[in-house]
Write a protein that holds these residues in place. Structure first.
Motif, PDB file in Angstrom:
ATOM      1  N   PHE A 157      20.491  34.645  42.402  1.00  0.00           N
ATOM      2  CA  PHE A 157      19.819  34.750  41.104  1.00  0.00           C
ATOM      3  C   PHE A 157      20.764  35.403  40.098  1.00  0.00           C
ATOM      4  O   PHE A 157      21.754  36.059  40.473  1.00  0.00           O
ATOM      5  CB  PHE A 157      18.522  35.577  41.213  1.00  0.00           C
ATOM      6  N   ILE A 158      20.453  35.225  38.834  1.00  0.00           N
ATOM      7  CA  ILE A 158      21.133  35.942  37.760  1.00  0.00           C
ATOM      8  C   ILE A 158      20.351  37.222  37.521  1.00  0.00           C
ATOM      9  O   ILE A 158      19.122  37.192  37.383  1.00  0.00           O
ATOM     10  CB  ILE A 158      21.177  35.114  36.460  1.00  0.00           C
ATOM     11  N   TYR A 159      21.039  38.366  37.479  1.00  0.00           N
ATOM     12  CA  TYR A 159      20.335  39.641  37.340  1.00  0.00           C
ATOM     13  C   TYR A 159      20.761  40.364  36.064  1.00  0.00           C
ATOM     14  O   TYR A 159      21.961  40.431  35.737  1.00  0.00           O
ATOM     15  CB  TYR A 159      20.619  40.532  38.543  1.00  0.00           C
ATOM     16  N   LEU A 160      19.770  40.909  35.374  1.00  0.00           N
ATOM     17  CA  LEU A 160      19.993  41.699  34.168  1.00  0.00           C
ATOM     18  C   LEU A 160      20.077  43.172  34.556  1.00  0.00           C
ATOM     19  O   LEU A 160      19.077  43.774  34.936  1.00  0.00           O
ATOM     20  CB  LEU A 160      18.862  41.475  33.160  1.00  0.00           C
ATOM     21  N   GLY A 168      31.178  44.832  29.102  1.00  0.00           N
ATOM     22  CA  GLY A 168      30.073  44.791  28.155  1.00  0.00           C
ATOM     23  C   GLY A 168      28.968  43.833  28.524  1.00  0.00           C
ATOM     24  O   GLY A 168      27.969  43.723  27.799  1.00  0.00           O
ATOM     25  N   ASN A 169      29.087  43.151  29.649  1.00  0.00           N
ATOM     26  CA  ASN A 169      28.112  42.154  30.069  1.00  0.00           C
ATOM     27  C   ASN A 169      27.051  42.794  30.976  1.00  0.00           C
ATOM     28  O   ASN A 169      27.385  43.547  31.892  1.00  0.00           O
ATOM     29  CB  ASN A 169      28.818  41.027  30.815  1.00  0.00           C
ATOM     30  N   ARG A 170      25.789  42.485  30.732  1.00  0.00           N
ATOM     31  CA  ARG A 170      24.704  43.023  31.557  1.00  0.00           C
ATOM     32  C   ARG A 170      24.211  42.015  32.597  1.00  0.00           C
ATOM     33  O   ARG A 170      23.396  42.355  33.441  1.00  0.00           O
ATOM     34  CB  ARG A 170      23.529  43.458  30.680  1.00  0.00           C
ATOM     35  N   TYR A 171      24.707  40.771  32.524  1.00  0.00           N
ATOM     36  CA  TYR A 171      24.259  39.738  33.458  1.00  0.00           C
ATOM     37  C   TYR A 171      25.326  39.472  34.521  1.00  0.00           C
ATOM     38  O   TYR A 171      26.523  39.430  34.217  1.00  0.00           O
ATOM     39  CB  TYR A 171      23.978  38.429  32.723  1.00  0.00           C
ATOM     40  N   ASN A 172      24.891  39.306  35.771  1.00  0.00           N
ATOM     41  CA  ASN A 172      25.821  38.813  36.794  1.00  0.00           C
ATOM     42  C   ASN A 172      25.047  38.068  37.878  1.00  0.00           C
ATOM     43  O   ASN A 172      23.845  38.229  38.025  1.00  0.00           O
ATOM     44  CB  ASN A 172      26.688  39.931  37.392  1.00  0.00           C
ATOM     45  N   MET A 173      25.771  37.240  38.612  1.00  0.00           N
ATOM     46  CA  MET A 173      25.181  36.455  39.685  1.00  0.00           C
ATOM     47  C   MET A 173      25.157  37.289  40.959  1.00  0.00           C
ATOM     48  O   MET A 173      26.139  37.949  41.299  1.00  0.00           O
ATOM     49  CB  MET A 173      25.995  35.178  39.913  1.00  0.00           C
ATOM     50  N   ARG A 174      24.034  37.294  41.654  1.00  0.00           N
ATOM     51  CA  ARG A 174      23.915  38.005  42.925  1.00  0.00           C
ATOM     52  C   ARG A 174      23.489  37.036  44.018  1.00  0.00           C
ATOM     53  O   ARG A 174      22.660  36.150  43.799  1.00  0.00           O
ATOM     54  CB  ARG A 174      22.889  39.135  42.831  1.00  0.00           C
TER      55      ARG A 174
END
Length: 315
Positions: A157-160, A168-174
Motif C-alpha cells: 500500500f501507499i502510506y501517508l 520532504g515527501n510524506r508518501y511511500n510504498m510499503r
C-alpha cells in the motif's frame, strides 16, 4: 447467585470448555470446591452427562448441548449493542452477519424482554466520527487485510506518514506481512512486519491508499500473540509545558497518552510529557495559543515561535 443459577452457569462453562477443574469452577463462582462437587452430583442426577477424569477435571459428553437459553433485558442489550458496534466498525461482510445475528436474537426474545431492551437501547447511541468516504475505504481495507491475515499473504500500500522524510515527501510504498488488526481510539491499526524497516510497525488504515493483496506468503512467528503483544515504548524525549489552570483539564484529556506527571504551581499547572519527537504534539500546543507556554526543550520553543511568526505574517 443462587444454586439453580450456579448449576446452569456450571453447565454452560462445561459446554464452553473441553475440560475444567473443580478448583477453577470454585474460583470462578466464588464458592467452595465441596459445593462444586455437590453441584456436579446434582447435575449428573438430573441427567446432564458429565464425565470426570481424576487429576484433570470435568467435561460434558461429546454431542451434548443445552437448549437455547433465555436472556434478561440487560443481556439482550449487551448483545444487540455489540452487534450495532460490529456493524459500524467492521467491514461489510461482518456488518451483514451482525444484522443477521441481531434479527435472530430479537426473534427469540419474549415480547416483554424485547420491549424493555428496545427502551434501554433508545437511551444510548454509538457514534462513528470518521468522515464517510474514509470510513467506506477503511471498511473495504478491513475486509482485504482480514482475509490476507487468515491466508498469510503479504500486502502492499501507499502510506501517508505523520512527518515528511528528508526529501520532504510524506508518501511511500510499503510491503508488509500483516499480523493483526486493533481498534485504537476509533482508529483501525494494522500490526505488521514491514519489509522496509525489517521490524514490526503499526499502520493506520485511514492513511493507506492503493492497497493490494499479494501472492507472496509469510509465516507468522510462533511466539507472536496479538492479545499479549505490547509495542515497545519509544517515547524518549521530554517536553515540559506550563498551562493556565482553566485549561488543565483539556490538556489532560488531549495528551493523556504522553503524560508522565503534572504539578500545580502558583504560576500554573506544569505538565511533564514523554514523546517520540516534540513536533508530534505541536498542533495541540498551537491550538491552546497563549494559554500554554513550552518550557522545554528549547528546540520546541523555537518551533512555536517560528510557527507563530508565520501565522502573524498572514494577518
Amino acid at each position: 447467585m443462587n444454586k439453580t443459577e450456579r448449576q446452569l452457569a456450571i453447565t454452560l462453562e462445561l459446554q464452553r470448555s473441553k475440560m475444567i477443574r473443580a478448583e477453577d469452577l470454585a474460583s470462578q463462582f466464588e464458592t467452595s470446591v465441596r459445593t462444586i462437587y455437590r453441584d456436579i452430583q446434582a447435575l449428573s442426577e438430573a441427567g446432564v452427562p458429565i464425565m470426570g477424569a481424576p487429576g484433570h477435571g470435568y467435561s460434558l459428553m461429546q454431542g451434548y448441548f443445552l437448549p437455547p437459553v433465555s436472556f434478561t433485558a440487560e443481556e439482550a442489550v449487551s448483545l444487540l449493542m455489540g452487534s450495532d458496534f460490529i456493524e459500524q466498525r467492521l467491514d461489510t461482510e461482518y456488518a451483514m452477519q451482525a444484522r443477521s445475528a441481531q434479527r435472530k436474537i430479537e426473534a427469540i426474545l419474549p415480547e416483554v424482554v424485547r420491549n424493555e431492551s428496545t427502551r434501554v437501547r433508545e437511551t444510548m447511541r454509538l457514534l462513528h466520527t470518521a468522515e464517510p468516504l474514509t470510513r467506506a475505504r477503511v471498511k473495504t481495507y478491513l475486509n482485504q487485510i482480514r482475509n490476507a491475515i487468515l491466508e498469510q499473504r503479504k500486502i502492499s500500500f501507499i502510506y501517508l506518514k505523520k512527518m515528511p522524510g528528508t526529501d520532504g515527501n510524506r508518501y511511500n510504498m510499503r510491503e508488509v506481512s500483516p499480523y493483526g488488526l486493533s481498534l485504537v481510539q476509533e482508529n483501525w491499526m494494522l500490526i505488521a512486519r514491514c519489509d522496509m524497516r525489517q521490524d514490526i510497525r503499526h499502520f493506520r488504515l485511514s492513511r493507506m491508499t492503493e492497497l493490494s493483496v499479494l501472492e507472496d506468503q509469510f509465516l507468522l512467528p510462533p511466539d507472536f500473540d496479538l492479545n499479549s503483544y505490547r509495542p515497545p515504548d519509544d517515547r524518549n524525549e521530554q517536553v515540559l509545558i506550563r498551562a493556565k489552570p482553566e485549561i488543565a483539564d483539556k490538556v489532560m484529556e488531549a495528551l493523556h497518552f504522553y503524560m508522565d506527571a503534572f504539578e500545580e504551581r502558583e504560576e500554573g499547572v506544569v505538565f511533564h510529557f514523554r514523546v517520540r519527537y516534540p513536533e508530534e504534539i505541536l498542533h495541540y500546543l498551537l491550538g491552546w495559543g497563549g494559554d500554554i507556554e513550552v518550557l522545554e526543550p528549547e528546540s520546541l520553543r523555537f518551533r512555536m515561535q517560528e510557527v507563530a511568526k508565520n501565522i502573524l505574517n498572514h494577518y
